[in-house]
Design a protein around this motif. Sequence first.
Motif, PDB file in Angstrom:
ATOM      1  N   TRP A   1       8.434  -1.687 -10.027  1.00 58.16           N
ATOM      2  CA  TRP A   1       8.269  -2.186  -8.374  1.00 58.16           C
ATOM      3  C   TRP A   1       9.796  -3.133  -8.123  1.00 58.16           C
ATOM      4  CZ3 TRP A   1       4.919  -5.315 -10.870  1.00 58.16           C
ATOM      5  CH2 TRP A   1       5.105  -6.641 -11.253  1.00 58.16           C
ATOM      6  N   ASP A   2      10.675  -2.528  -7.662  1.00 54.22           N
ATOM      7  CA  ASP A   2      11.656  -3.137  -7.561  1.00 54.22           C
ATOM      8  C   ASP A   2      12.052  -4.031  -6.221  1.00 54.22           C
ATOM      9  OD1 ASP A   2      14.678  -4.022  -7.703  1.00 54.22           O
ATOM     10  OD2 ASP A   2      15.194  -1.490  -8.690  1.00 54.22           O
ATOM     11  N   TYR A   3      12.358  -5.163  -5.716  1.00 56.17           N
ATOM     12  CA  TYR A   3      13.173  -6.110  -4.947  1.00 56.17           C
ATOM     13  C   TYR A   3      14.549  -6.158  -4.519  1.00 56.17           C
ATOM     14  CZ  TYR A   3       7.366  -7.635  -4.713  1.00 56.17           C
ATOM     15  OH  TYR A   3       6.971  -7.391  -4.533  1.00 56.17           O
ATOM     16  N   SER A   4      15.193  -5.115  -5.692  1.00 58.64           N
ATOM     17  CA  SER A   4      16.434  -5.716  -5.367  1.00 58.64           C
ATOM     18  C   SER A   4      17.185  -5.235  -3.678  1.00 58.64           C
ATOM     19  CB  SER A   4      17.527  -4.262  -6.149  1.00 58.64           C
ATOM     20  OG  SER A   4      16.888  -5.102  -7.494  1.00 58.64           O
ATOM     21  N   ASP A   5      16.660  -5.116  -3.109  1.00 55.30           N
ATOM     22  CA  ASP A   5      17.418  -4.710  -2.150  1.00 55.30           C
ATOM     23  C   ASP A   5      16.407  -5.723  -0.679  1.00 55.30           C
ATOM     24  OD1 ASP A   5      14.631  -3.361  -1.859  1.00 55.30           O
ATOM     25  OD2 ASP A   5      14.763  -1.857  -0.844  1.00 55.30           O
ATOM     26  N   MET A   6      15.860  -6.663  -1.501  1.00 55.11           N
ATOM     27  CA  MET A   6      14.839  -7.316  -0.307  1.00 55.11           C
ATOM     28  C   MET A   6      16.076  -9.042  -0.377  1.00 55.11           C
ATOM     29  SD  MET A   6      11.378  -9.415  -0.258  1.00 55.11           S
ATOM     30  CE  MET A   6      11.023  -7.859  -0.206  1.00 55.11           C
ATOM     31  N   PRO A   7      16.641  -9.715   0.155  1.00 55.93           N
ATOM     32  CA  PRO A   7      17.090 -10.888   0.231  1.00 55.93           C
ATOM     33  C   PRO A   7      15.980 -11.717  -0.569  1.00 55.93           C
ATOM     34  CG  PRO A   7      16.939 -10.374   2.638  1.00 55.93           C
ATOM     35  CD  PRO A   7      16.288  -9.653   1.804  1.00 55.93           C
ATOM     36  N   LEU A   8      17.424 -12.758  -1.308  1.00 54.64           N
ATOM     37  CA  LEU A   8      16.972 -13.451  -2.391  1.00 54.64           C
ATOM     38  C   LEU A   8      16.082 -13.524  -3.155  1.00 54.64           C
ATOM     39  CD1 LEU A   8      16.183 -16.412   0.993  1.00 54.64           C
ATOM     40  CD2 LEU A   8      18.380 -16.239  -0.256  1.00 54.64           C
ATOM     41  N   HIS A   9      16.376 -12.200  -3.404  1.00 51.59           N
ATOM     42  CA  HIS A   9      15.604 -11.223  -4.553  1.00 51.59           C
ATOM     43  C   HIS A   9      16.057 -12.756  -5.960  1.00 51.59           C
ATOM     44  CE1 HIS A   9      18.652  -9.239  -6.743  1.00 51.59           C
ATOM     45  NE2 HIS A   9      19.618  -8.967  -5.112  1.00 51.59           N
ATOM     46  N   VAL A  10      15.290 -12.112  -6.544  1.00 54.23           N
ATOM     47  CA  VAL A  10      15.785 -13.006  -8.267  1.00 54.23           C
ATOM     48  C   VAL A  10      15.038 -11.921  -9.388  1.00 54.23           C
ATOM     49  CG1 VAL A  10      15.454 -15.161  -9.750  1.00 54.23           C
ATOM     50  CG2 VAL A  10      15.510 -15.208  -7.247  1.00 54.23           C
ATOM     51  N   THR A  11      16.041 -11.459 -10.087  1.00 50.87           N
ATOM     52  CA  THR A  11      15.776 -10.282 -10.528  1.00 50.87           C
ATOM     53  C   THR A  11      15.310  -8.857  -9.613  1.00 50.87           C
ATOM     54  OG1 THR A  11      13.558 -10.314 -11.476  1.00 50.87           O
ATOM     55  CG2 THR A  11      15.358 -11.073 -13.060  1.00 50.87           C
ATOM     56  N   LYS A  12      14.648  -7.895 -10.022  1.00 47.50           N
ATOM     57  CA  LYS A  12      14.359  -7.318  -9.892  1.00 47.50           C
ATOM     58  C   LYS A  12      12.724  -7.234  -8.967  1.00 47.50           C
ATOM     59  CE  LYS A  12      15.316  -3.938 -12.901  1.00 47.50           C
ATOM     60  NZ  LYS A  12      15.291  -3.893 -13.989  1.00 47.50           N
TER      61      LYS A  12
ATOM     62  N   SER B   1       9.132 -13.006  -1.309  1.00 52.77           N
ATOM     63  CA  SER B   1       7.819 -11.910  -1.059  1.00 52.77           C
ATOM     64  C   SER B   1       6.868 -12.859  -2.163  1.00 52.77           C
ATOM     65  CB  SER B   1       7.921 -11.214  -2.926  1.00 52.77           C
ATOM     66  OG  SER B   1       8.579 -11.538  -3.579  1.00 52.77           O
ATOM     67  N   CYS B   2       7.326 -14.292  -2.490  1.00 49.45           N
ATOM     68  CA  CYS B   2       6.524 -15.240  -3.381  1.00 49.45           C
ATOM     69  C   CYS B   2       6.233 -15.810  -2.014  1.00 49.45           C
ATOM     70  CB  CYS B   2       7.224 -15.527  -4.254  1.00 49.45           C
ATOM     71  SG  CYS B   2       7.291 -15.234  -5.682  1.00 49.45           S
ATOM     72  N   SER B   3       6.632 -16.606  -1.028  1.00 52.81           N
ATOM     73  CA  SER B   3       6.230 -17.068  -0.002  1.00 52.81           C
ATOM     74  C   SER B   3       5.341 -16.068   1.410  1.00 52.81           C
ATOM     75  CB  SER B   3       7.665 -17.486   1.502  1.00 52.81           C
ATOM     76  OG  SER B   3       8.604 -18.257   0.491  1.00 52.81           O
ATOM     77  N   LEU B   4       5.312 -14.942   0.907  1.00 55.64           N
ATOM     78  CA  LEU B   4       4.332 -14.180   1.962  1.00 55.64           C
ATOM     79  C   LEU B   4       2.915 -14.558   0.827  1.00 55.64           C
ATOM     80  CD1 LEU B   4       6.925 -11.050   3.197  1.00 55.64           C
ATOM     81  CD2 LEU B   4       5.407 -13.270   4.800  1.00 55.64           C
ATOM     82  N   TYR B   5       2.863 -13.549  -0.008  1.00 54.34           N
ATOM     83  CA  TYR B   5       1.270 -13.521  -1.160  1.00 54.34           C
ATOM     84  C   TYR B   5       1.351 -15.213  -0.990  1.00 54.34           C
ATOM     85  CZ  TYR B   5       3.161  -9.011  -1.892  1.00 54.34           C
ATOM     86  OH  TYR B   5       3.068  -6.839  -2.396  1.00 54.34           O
ATOM     87  N   GLY B   6       2.236 -15.813  -1.351  1.00 52.77           N
ATOM     88  CA  GLY B   6       0.753 -17.270  -1.591  1.00 52.77           C
ATOM     89  C   GLY B   6       1.109 -17.746  -0.684  1.00 52.77           C
ATOM     90  N   GLY B   7       1.271 -17.475   0.655  1.00 52.48           N
ATOM     91  CA  GLY B   7       0.762 -17.508   1.978  1.00 52.48           C
ATOM     92  C   GLY B   7       0.042 -17.195   2.329  1.00 52.48           C
ATOM     93  N   GLY B   8      -0.066 -15.933   1.900  1.00 52.11           N
ATOM     94  CA  GLY B   8      -1.372 -15.676   1.802  1.00 52.11           C
ATOM     95  C   GLY B   8      -2.968 -15.902   1.225  1.00 52.11           C
ATOM     96  N   VAL B   9      -2.209 -15.661   0.334  1.00 53.70           N
ATOM     97  CA  VAL B   9      -3.314 -16.354  -0.729  1.00 53.70           C
ATOM     98  C   VAL B   9      -3.731 -17.527  -0.259  1.00 53.70           C
ATOM     99  CG1 VAL B   9      -4.155 -17.091  -2.985  1.00 53.70           C
ATOM    100  CG2 VAL B   9      -3.112 -15.427  -2.589  1.00 53.70           C
ATOM    101  N   TYR B  10      -2.853 -18.688   0.070  1.00 53.10           N
ATOM    102  CA  TYR B  10      -2.633 -20.285   0.354  1.00 53.10           C
ATOM    103  C   TYR B  10      -4.279 -19.932   1.689  1.00 53.10           C
ATOM    104  CZ  TYR B  10      -2.751 -24.206   2.886  1.00 53.10           C
ATOM    105  OH  TYR B  10      -2.769 -25.284   3.894  1.00 53.10           O
ATOM    106  N   LEU B  11      -4.137 -19.353   2.512  1.00 48.81           N
ATOM    107  CA  LEU B  11      -4.951 -19.383   4.295  1.00 48.81           C
ATOM    108  C   LEU B  11      -6.528 -18.355   3.520  1.00 48.81           C
ATOM    109  CD1 LEU B  11      -1.988 -17.433   6.513  1.00 48.81           C
ATOM    110  CD2 LEU B  11      -2.706 -19.952   6.447  1.00 48.81           C
ATOM    111  N   ILE B  12      -6.203 -18.119   2.714  1.00 46.01           N
ATOM    112  CA  ILE B  12      -7.662 -17.330   2.643  1.00 46.01           C
ATOM    113  C   ILE B  12      -8.064 -18.370   2.158  1.00 46.01           C
ATOM    114  CG2 ILE B  12      -8.939 -15.886   1.440  1.00 46.01           C
ATOM    115  CD1 ILE B  12      -6.240 -13.352   1.439  1.00 46.01           C
ATOM    116  N   MET B  13      -7.808 -18.738   0.964  1.00 46.09           N
ATOM    117  CA  MET B  13      -8.223 -20.059   0.373  1.00 46.09           C
ATOM    118  C   MET B  13      -8.508 -21.452   0.757  1.00 46.09           C
ATOM    119  SD  MET B  13      -9.239 -18.776  -2.927  1.00 46.09           S
ATOM    120  CE  MET B  13      -9.382 -20.022  -3.524  1.00 46.09           C
TER     121      MET B  13
END
Length: 230
Positions: free
Chosen positions: A146-157, A163-175
């Motif tokens: 996968w490649d996040y190079s075209d995404m704002p605030l990316h760190v490496t590709k 992405s970390c906020s969205l995935y982390g937020g999703g897992v947090y809400l589920i748990m």
Amino acid sequence: MAKSGCSAEKLNNIADVTPQKNVKVKEPKKLFGYELPYIGVAMIVFSFLGFIAENAARMVTKHIFDCRHQLLPFLFAYGIALLAIHIIMGTPGGMRFFNKRLFTRKGVKYGILSHVTYFAVLFLVIFAGEIAVGEFYEACTGVVLWDYSDMPLHVTKYTSVISCSLYGGGVYLIMALAFKPMMKLIQKTGRTAATILCCTLGTAIIIDFIIMVITIFVTGTAPVYWSVSF
């Protein structure tokens, strides 16, 4: 006297076949409160949610819905993530480090601190995990999964704050909101049904994941069985 002797013998025989009290019944193995077959079913559910989450993100950013390099709509890595989270951290309301409860004091302040810390740890683990997995596959096979190079605030590709906020937020809400109700619902299926599901669908998911890994390492490309663009 003979009759008395016979009666005594019969009483002794009855006593011998009387069920013994205090016989220990073997308890099923549990993992922090849940039997292993139910945890296995929860991993299957989480694997499916991972497939949906990744495709939802790709539909928004790239207008693509695809197989995510696997035959089945289950991403085993997300099942492993659920297992690790359950073992190491528990749920946001009762965050722990394995067996040690981290926030033992009661009160709104400590409850909020538990939830905030839980999300922060998820964010950092996802941040480091995305980079580690992405760099590992690229270094070993040359494949960029996968490649996040075209995404704002990316760190490496391989990762980004978004992405970390969205995935982390999703897992947090589920748990925080859905994990315990989900486990109660899974337990209603019964141990036998849960075991059968783990041995059939669970095994198929693991084999599917292994096929993907072997294909990447042998061919140097990630398999794409189907893809829909719009």
